[in-house]
Design a protein around this motif. Sequence first.
Motif, PDB file in Angstrom:
ATOM      1  N   GLN A  53       0.839  -1.201   0.000  1.00  0.00           N
ATOM      2  CA  GLN A  53       0.000   0.000   0.000  1.00  0.00           C
ATOM      3  C   GLN A  53       0.871   1.248   0.000  1.00  0.00           C
ATOM      4  N   THR A 111       2.656  -9.941   4.151  1.00  0.00           N
ATOM      5  CA  THR A 111       1.579  -9.831   3.169  1.00  0.00           C
ATOM      6  C   THR A 111       1.728 -10.935   2.146  1.00  0.00           C
ATOM      7  N   ASN A 112       2.356 -10.654   1.032  1.00  0.00           N
ATOM      8  CA  ASN A 112       2.483 -11.630  -0.048  1.00  0.00           C
ATOM      9  C   ASN A 112       3.541 -11.135  -1.030  1.00  0.00           C
ATOM     10  N   GLN A 167       3.023  -7.906  -3.143  1.00  0.00           N
ATOM     11  CA  GLN A 167       3.381  -6.656  -2.462  1.00  0.00           C
ATOM     12  C   GLN A 167       4.891  -6.506  -2.329  1.00  0.00           C
ATOM     13  N   ASP A 194      -0.450 -12.827 -11.637  1.00  0.00           N
ATOM     14  CA  ASP A 194      -0.340 -11.438 -11.158  1.00  0.00           C
ATOM     15  C   ASP A 194       0.975 -11.256 -10.396  1.00  0.00           C
ATOM     16  N   ASN A 251      -5.993 -15.300 -15.781  1.00  0.00           N
ATOM     17  CA  ASN A 251      -7.400 -14.978 -16.031  1.00  0.00           C
ATOM     18  C   ASN A 251      -7.524 -13.517 -16.472  1.00  0.00           C
ATOM     19  N   GLN A 295      -6.127  -1.455 -13.232  1.00  0.00           N
ATOM     20  CA  GLN A 295      -5.054  -2.414 -13.533  1.00  0.00           C
ATOM     21  C   GLN A 295      -4.961  -2.764 -15.014  1.00  0.00           C
ATOM     22  N   THR A 299     -11.448  -3.778   1.190  1.00  0.00           N
ATOM     23  CA  THR A 299     -10.125  -3.704   0.558  1.00  0.00           C
ATOM     24  C   THR A 299     -10.277  -3.037  -0.808  1.00  0.00           C
ATOM     25  N   SER A 300      -9.163  -2.913  -1.515  1.00  0.00           N
ATOM     26  CA  SER A 300      -9.203  -2.228  -2.808  1.00  0.00           C
ATOM     27  C   SER A 300     -10.091  -2.951  -3.825  1.00  0.00           C
ATOM     28  N   PRO A 324     -15.227  -6.049  -0.536  1.00  0.00           N
ATOM     29  CA  PRO A 324     -15.201  -6.758   0.749  1.00  0.00           C
ATOM     30  C   PRO A 324     -14.447  -8.095   0.656  1.00  0.00           C
ATOM     31  N   ILE A 351     -13.505 -11.559   2.781  1.00  0.00           N
ATOM     32  CA  ILE A 351     -13.985 -12.333   3.929  1.00  0.00           C
ATOM     33  C   ILE A 351     -12.798 -12.735   4.803  1.00  0.00           C
ATOM     34  N   TRP A 373     -10.267 -17.933   3.380  1.00  0.00           N
ATOM     35  CA  TRP A 373     -11.599 -18.418   3.036  1.00  0.00           C
ATOM     36  C   TRP A 373     -11.765 -18.316   1.533  1.00  0.00           C
ATOM     37  N   ILE A 382     -13.736 -18.903  -2.023  1.00  0.00           N
ATOM     38  CA  ILE A 382     -15.132 -18.953  -2.465  1.00  0.00           C
ATOM     39  C   ILE A 382     -15.242 -19.703  -3.793  1.00  0.00           C
ATOM     40  N   LEU A 427     -14.015 -19.069  -7.656  1.00  0.00           N
ATOM     41  CA  LEU A 427     -14.492 -17.917  -8.420  1.00  0.00           C
ATOM     42  C   LEU A 427     -13.353 -16.944  -8.682  1.00  0.00           C
ATOM     43  N   GLY A 471     -14.814 -11.464  -6.232  1.00  0.00           N
ATOM     44  CA  GLY A 471     -15.071 -11.520  -4.802  1.00  0.00           C
ATOM     45  C   GLY A 471     -16.547 -11.564  -4.468  1.00  0.00           C
ATOM     46  N   TYR A 494      -3.271 -21.711   0.971  1.00  0.00           N
ATOM     47  CA  TYR A 494      -2.773 -21.327  -0.353  1.00  0.00           C
ATOM     48  C   TYR A 494      -1.287 -21.588  -0.528  1.00  0.00           C
TER      49      TYR A 494
HETATM   50  C1  B12 Z   1      -2.298 -12.057  -2.589  1.00  0.00           C
HETATM   51  C2  B12 Z   1      -3.679 -12.258  -3.167  1.00  0.00           C
HETATM   52  C3  B12 Z   1      -4.552 -13.093  -2.466  1.00  0.00           C
HETATM   53  C4  B12 Z   1      -4.234 -13.710  -1.110  1.00  0.00           C
HETATM   54  C5  B12 Z   1      -4.596 -12.662  -0.004  1.00  0.00           C
HETATM   55  C6  B12 Z   1      -3.971 -12.919   1.364  1.00  0.00           C
HETATM   56  C7  B12 Z   1      -2.522 -12.485   1.416  1.00  0.00           C
HETATM   57  N1  B12 Z   1      -1.674 -13.270   2.001  1.00  0.00           N
HETATM   58  O1  B12 Z   1      -2.157 -11.443   0.934  1.00  0.00           O
HETATM   59  C8  B12 Z   1      -5.171 -14.951  -1.140  1.00  0.00           C
HETATM   60  C9  B12 Z   1      -4.469 -16.089  -1.869  1.00  0.00           C
HETATM   61  C10 B12 Z   1      -5.678 -15.450   0.202  1.00  0.00           C
HETATM   62  C11 B12 Z   1      -6.295 -14.400  -2.045  1.00  0.00           C
HETATM   63  C12 B12 Z   1      -7.614 -14.806  -1.955  1.00  0.00           C
HETATM   64  C13 B12 Z   1      -8.583 -14.459  -2.896  1.00  0.00           C
HETATM   65  N2  B12 Z   1      -8.389 -13.781  -4.030  1.00  0.00           N
HETATM   66 CO1  B12 Z   1      -6.764 -12.756  -4.387  1.00  0.00          CO
HETATM   67  N3  B12 Z   1      -5.232 -11.856  -4.921  1.00  0.00           N
HETATM   68  C14 B12 Z   1      -4.053 -11.618  -4.380  1.00  0.00           C
HETATM   69  C15 B12 Z   1      -3.162 -10.737  -5.281  1.00  0.00           C
HETATM   70  C16 B12 Z   1      -2.142 -11.637  -5.986  1.00  0.00           C
HETATM   71  C17 B12 Z   1      -2.420  -9.582  -4.587  1.00  0.00           C
HETATM   72  C18 B12 Z   1      -3.303  -8.713  -3.657  1.00  0.00           C
HETATM   73  C19 B12 Z   1      -2.490  -7.581  -3.045  1.00  0.00           C
HETATM   74  O2  B12 Z   1      -1.754  -7.777  -2.100  1.00  0.00           O
HETATM   75  N4  B12 Z   1      -2.605  -6.361  -3.609  1.00  0.00           N
HETATM   76  C20 B12 Z   1      -1.820  -5.198  -3.256  1.00  0.00           C
HETATM   77  C21 B12 Z   1      -2.290  -4.460  -1.996  1.00  0.00           C
HETATM   78  C22 B12 Z   1      -1.442  -3.214  -1.785  1.00  0.00           C
HETATM   79  O3  B12 Z   1      -3.650  -4.050  -2.150  1.00  0.00           O
HETATM   80  P1  B12 Z   1      -4.692  -4.362  -0.951  1.00  0.00           P
HETATM   81  O4  B12 Z   1      -6.049  -3.977  -1.394  1.00  0.00           O
HETATM   82  O5  B12 Z   1      -4.219  -3.820   0.315  1.00  0.00           O
HETATM   83  O6  B12 Z   1      -4.568  -5.973  -0.923  1.00  0.00           O
HETATM   84  C23 B12 Z   1      -5.447  -6.814  -0.204  1.00  0.00           C
HETATM   85  C24 B12 Z   1      -6.653  -7.233  -1.020  1.00  0.00           C
HETATM   86  O7  B12 Z   1      -6.290  -7.313  -2.384  1.00  0.00           O
HETATM   87  C25 B12 Z   1      -6.986  -8.606  -0.441  1.00  0.00           C
HETATM   88  N5  B12 Z   1      -7.419  -9.521  -1.480  1.00  0.00           N
HETATM   89  C26 B12 Z   1      -6.703 -10.451  -2.095  1.00  0.00           C
HETATM   90  N6  B12 Z   1      -7.440 -11.084  -2.997  1.00  0.00           N
HETATM   91  C27 B12 Z   1      -8.662 -10.522  -2.960  1.00  0.00           C
HETATM   92  C28 B12 Z   1      -9.809 -10.800  -3.695  1.00  0.00           C
HETATM   93  C29 B12 Z   1     -10.950 -10.056  -3.464  1.00  0.00           C
HETATM   94  C30 B12 Z   1     -12.156 -10.340  -4.288  1.00  0.00           C
HETATM   95  C31 B12 Z   1     -10.960  -9.044  -2.471  1.00  0.00           C
HETATM   96  C32 B12 Z   1     -12.200  -8.270  -2.211  1.00  0.00           C
HETATM   97  C33 B12 Z   1      -9.808  -8.766  -1.737  1.00  0.00           C
HETATM   98  C34 B12 Z   1      -8.675  -9.523  -1.994  1.00  0.00           C
HETATM   99  O8  B12 Z   1      -5.775  -9.112   0.124  1.00  0.00           O
HETATM  100  C35 B12 Z   1      -4.722  -8.142  -0.001  1.00  0.00           C
HETATM  101  C36 B12 Z   1      -3.834  -8.186   1.213  1.00  0.00           C
HETATM  102  O9  B12 Z   1      -4.569  -7.906   2.377  1.00  0.00           O
HETATM  103  C37 B12 Z   1      -4.233 -10.151  -6.275  1.00  0.00           C
HETATM  104  C38 B12 Z   1      -3.673  -9.800  -7.649  1.00  0.00           C
HETATM  105  C39 B12 Z   1      -4.056  -8.433  -8.185  1.00  0.00           C
HETATM  106  N7  B12 Z   1      -3.980  -8.260  -9.459  1.00  0.00           N
HETATM  107  O10 B12 Z   1      -4.388  -7.518  -7.462  1.00  0.00           O
HETATM  108  C40 B12 Z   1      -5.292 -11.279  -6.296  1.00  0.00           C
HETATM  109  C41 B12 Z   1      -6.784 -10.972  -6.614  1.00  0.00           C
HETATM  110  C42 B12 Z   1      -7.122  -9.606  -6.014  1.00  0.00           C
HETATM  111  N8  B12 Z   1      -7.540 -12.030  -5.939  1.00  0.00           N
HETATM  112  C43 B12 Z   1      -8.558 -12.379  -6.587  1.00  0.00           C
HETATM  113  C44 B12 Z   1      -9.515 -13.339  -6.141  1.00  0.00           C
HETATM  114  C45 B12 Z   1     -10.640 -13.688  -7.104  1.00  0.00           C
HETATM  115  C46 B12 Z   1      -9.442 -13.924  -4.868  1.00  0.00           C
HETATM  116  C47 B12 Z   1     -10.492 -14.860  -4.221  1.00  0.00           C
HETATM  117  C48 B12 Z   1     -11.931 -14.369  -4.348  1.00  0.00           C
HETATM  118  C49 B12 Z   1     -10.306 -16.280  -4.832  1.00  0.00           C
HETATM  119  C50 B12 Z   1     -11.356 -17.299  -4.382  1.00  0.00           C
HETATM  120  N9  B12 Z   1     -12.013 -17.935  -5.332  1.00  0.00           N
HETATM  121  O11 B12 Z   1     -11.553 -17.550  -3.221  1.00  0.00           O
HETATM  122  C51 B12 Z   1      -9.998 -14.914  -2.741  1.00  0.00           C
HETATM  123  C52 B12 Z   1     -10.708 -13.954  -1.739  1.00  0.00           C
HETATM  124  C53 B12 Z   1     -11.904 -14.603  -1.049  1.00  0.00           C
HETATM  125  C54 B12 Z   1     -12.303 -13.869   0.220  1.00  0.00           C
HETATM  126  N10 B12 Z   1     -11.900 -14.385   1.367  1.00  0.00           N
HETATM  127  O12 B12 Z   1     -12.975 -12.843   0.180  1.00  0.00           O
HETATM  128  C55 B12 Z   1      -8.705 -11.625  -7.898  1.00  0.00           C
HETATM  129  C56 B12 Z   1      -9.799 -10.520  -7.799  1.00  0.00           C
HETATM  130  C57 B12 Z   1     -10.514 -10.297  -9.102  1.00  0.00           C
HETATM  131  C58 B12 Z   1     -11.814  -9.549  -8.943  1.00  0.00           C
HETATM  132  N11 B12 Z   1     -12.354  -9.079 -10.030  1.00  0.00           N
HETATM  133  O13 B12 Z   1     -12.349  -9.357  -7.879  1.00  0.00           O
HETATM  134  C59 B12 Z   1      -7.222 -11.102  -8.099  1.00  0.00           C
HETATM  135  C60 B12 Z   1      -7.122  -9.831  -8.930  1.00  0.00           C
HETATM  136  C61 B12 Z   1      -6.444 -12.266  -8.781  1.00  0.00           C
HETATM  137  C62 B12 Z   1      -6.946 -12.625 -10.150  1.00  0.00           C
HETATM  138  N12 B12 Z   1      -6.250 -12.279 -11.193  1.00  0.00           N
HETATM  139  O14 B12 Z   1      -7.976 -13.275 -10.294  1.00  0.00           O
HETATM  140  N13 B12 Z   1      -5.815 -13.486  -2.870  1.00  0.00           N
END
Ligand code: B12
Length: 434
Positions: free
Chosen positions: A95, A143-144, A147, A187, A241, A290, A381-382, A385, A387, A403, A405, A412, A415, A434
């Motif tokens: 962030q 984080t991951n 980041q 990503d 994807n 993005q 988050t960005s 919501p 979970i 968690w 989904i 999926l 989100g 994961y």
């Molecule tokens: C790391 C990551 C994860 C990690 C997060 C935990 C961790 N250790 O950081 C894990 C593997 C657990 C994960 C889970 C999921 N993820 Co994810 N994740 C990412 C990734 C690679 C980076 C996110 C990040 O750190 N961004 C940078 C920071 C600075 O931004 P931030 O807002 O502070 O980041 C937070 C959120 O992004 C949140 N997050 C991560 N994934 C997702 C997905 C959703 C839908 C939401 C609301 C939030 C969220 O976790 C981050 C750390 O706290 C992105 C890739 C991308 N292109 O953004 C995909 C991405 C955001 N994830 C995605 C998805 C689909 C999911 C899941 C829904 C998958 C699923 N079927 O369960 C789940 C979330 C379910 C839930 N519980 O609500 C998609 C979202 C697409 C969309 N249109 O919404 C992305 C873009 C990947 C992709 N190409 O498909 N994810």
Amino acid sequence: MRRVQQLPHLGLLLFFLISSQRCKTSEVYEQNQLQDLSSLLNTLVHSHYTNGVQAASALLSLRLVGIQRQQLQQKLTQEVIEDVRSKGPDLSSGQLAWTIMALGACRNPDESFIRDFHLVQHLEEKFQEEIRNMETHNGNPLTNYYQLSQDVLALCLFSGNYLTTEIAHFFTPENKNYYFGGQFSVDTGAMAVLALTCVKRSIINQQIKTDQSVTQSIDSHIGILVKKILSEKKNNDLLGNIYSTGEAVQALLVSSSYYKENEWNYQRTLDAVHKEISQGAFKIPMAAAQILPALMGKTYLDVNKDSPCPGTSSNLNVSIPESGPVSPPPPSSLITVHYSVKVNKTDSTTVTVRNGSVFLDVMEKAQEHNKTIFGFTMKETSWGPYITSVQGLKANSNERTYWEILSGGIPLSQGVGSYVVHDGEYLEIRWSKY
Ligand code: B12
Ligand SMILES: *[C@@H]1O[C@H](CO)[C@@H](O)[C@H](O)[C@H]1NC(C)=O
Ligand SMILES: *[C@@H]1O[C@H](CO)[C@@H](O)[C@H](O)[C@H]1NC(C)=O
Ligand SMILES: *[C@@H]1O[C@H](CO)[C@@H](O)[C@H](O)[C@H]1NC(C)=O
Ligand SMILES: *[C@@H]1O[C@H](CO)[C@@H](O)[C@H](O)[C@H]1NC(C)=O
């Protein structure tokens, strides 16, 4: 309708914008592709920003592609700065990295904030905290790796300090943090390629004293990661994807010396993305932010704090149509979906919701039925919501738990706040690693 009438006008302006940037290839942008771009811009202009990362991503993308809208950029800048002020040390490393990237994307009055608040030094510290966490928690960062890559990229572009030996060591492609559930995260890999390429270029340009073997190993990491990204190219020409494609395109644009021309066709991937835009895949601001740079042939490596912001020449008047009046939602029928929570055992229920509801609506309905089994928490988050817990069981980065989904047993790609559910569908939220 006002909106439709303004589109050709905007299209013309975008055409100049695009042709001035890509005249060499002299591609003919078709009217519907211009409409796709304008619909992305519309999303960015008219979204309600609830989150600093959202605002930073939008600001960064607009600056990268040279769309100067004073009012919008001021509003976004305020949100980004407000976020730093209110969250301060609670910002995650990525962030903070994106805050720096957005504020300093090119020479502009806001960049002094980076200096005055010592943001680059704070980022150096946060990057080290990530590494310390890996050392004490079985290789898991706070984080991951997405980041960590953002961190390295921002440090590299904004003259922060980092050790090239550390980069070469931690970013080896075998590192487990590139994979979620054994699956390569496109990503994450793409962001790492951008970061490593920046590091590599600054070794070459600034003659940073670096061991030859370190340089070679960074070079080899880039090559392997690029191969992995290309091996995730789907039949429909997307990379991973639809939501990873924008970043993957950026990675491939900066690394063309690592693959052969016949291994990837930029234009075909662009066409595939345009198809998805017209089907409404980029309605949330993060998704729009993005994908935008890739569509315009720009990458995060084009961020240059020392050159003036690119812009349309002053006689170009980029106007973005106001969103038309929101038509009232059509009267909707009710649908029935199945929902289960799976930890070690599975608890299921059937709920009735309005047609057009999202996953989250189903979870809320189920929670009303039985709070013990279907109770949950989330955080904003960005991407909307996220979970964080169900049945009181909390996701934890140090344990790589979350968690997940799914629908019909398939994960999926959106989100809970975005995914629209269908009649008779089997939805599930599953305690996963994961
Ligand atoms: C790391 C990551 C994860 C990690 C997060 C935990 C961790 N250790 O950081 C894990 C593997 C657990 C994960 C889970 C999921 N993820 Co994810 N994740 C990412 C990734 C690679 C980076 C996110 C990040 O750190 N961004 C940078 C920071 C600075 O931004 P931030 O807002 O502070 O980041 C937070 C959120 O992004 C949140 N997050 C991560 N994934 C997702 C997905 C959703 C839908 C939401 C609301 C939030 C969220 O976790 C981050 C750390 O706290 C992105 C890739 C991308 N292109 O953004 C995909 C991405 C955001 N994830 C995605 C998805 C689909 C999911 C899941 C829904 C998958 C699923 N079927 O369960 C789940 C979330 C379910 C839930 N519980 O609500 C998609 C979202 C697409 C969309 N249109 O919404 C992305 C873009 C990947 C992709 N190409 O498909 N994810
Ligand atoms: C831009 O266009 C709007 C509406 O078409 C017009 O009112 C305005 O004067 C124009 N500005 C410039 C600088 O041309
Ligand atoms: C699931 O079952 C395993 C094996 O019985 C147990 O070790 C674990 O703690 C259980 N997990 C949860 C979250 O209840
Ligand atoms: C739900 O709405 C969609 C379009 O919005 C429609 O195609 C579908 O048939 C509707 N389903 C039911 C069960 O009403
Ligand atoms: C919720 O489910 C649990 C487990 O099946 C049950 O013991 C409890 O009585 C239920 N609560 C309500 C309010 O139905």
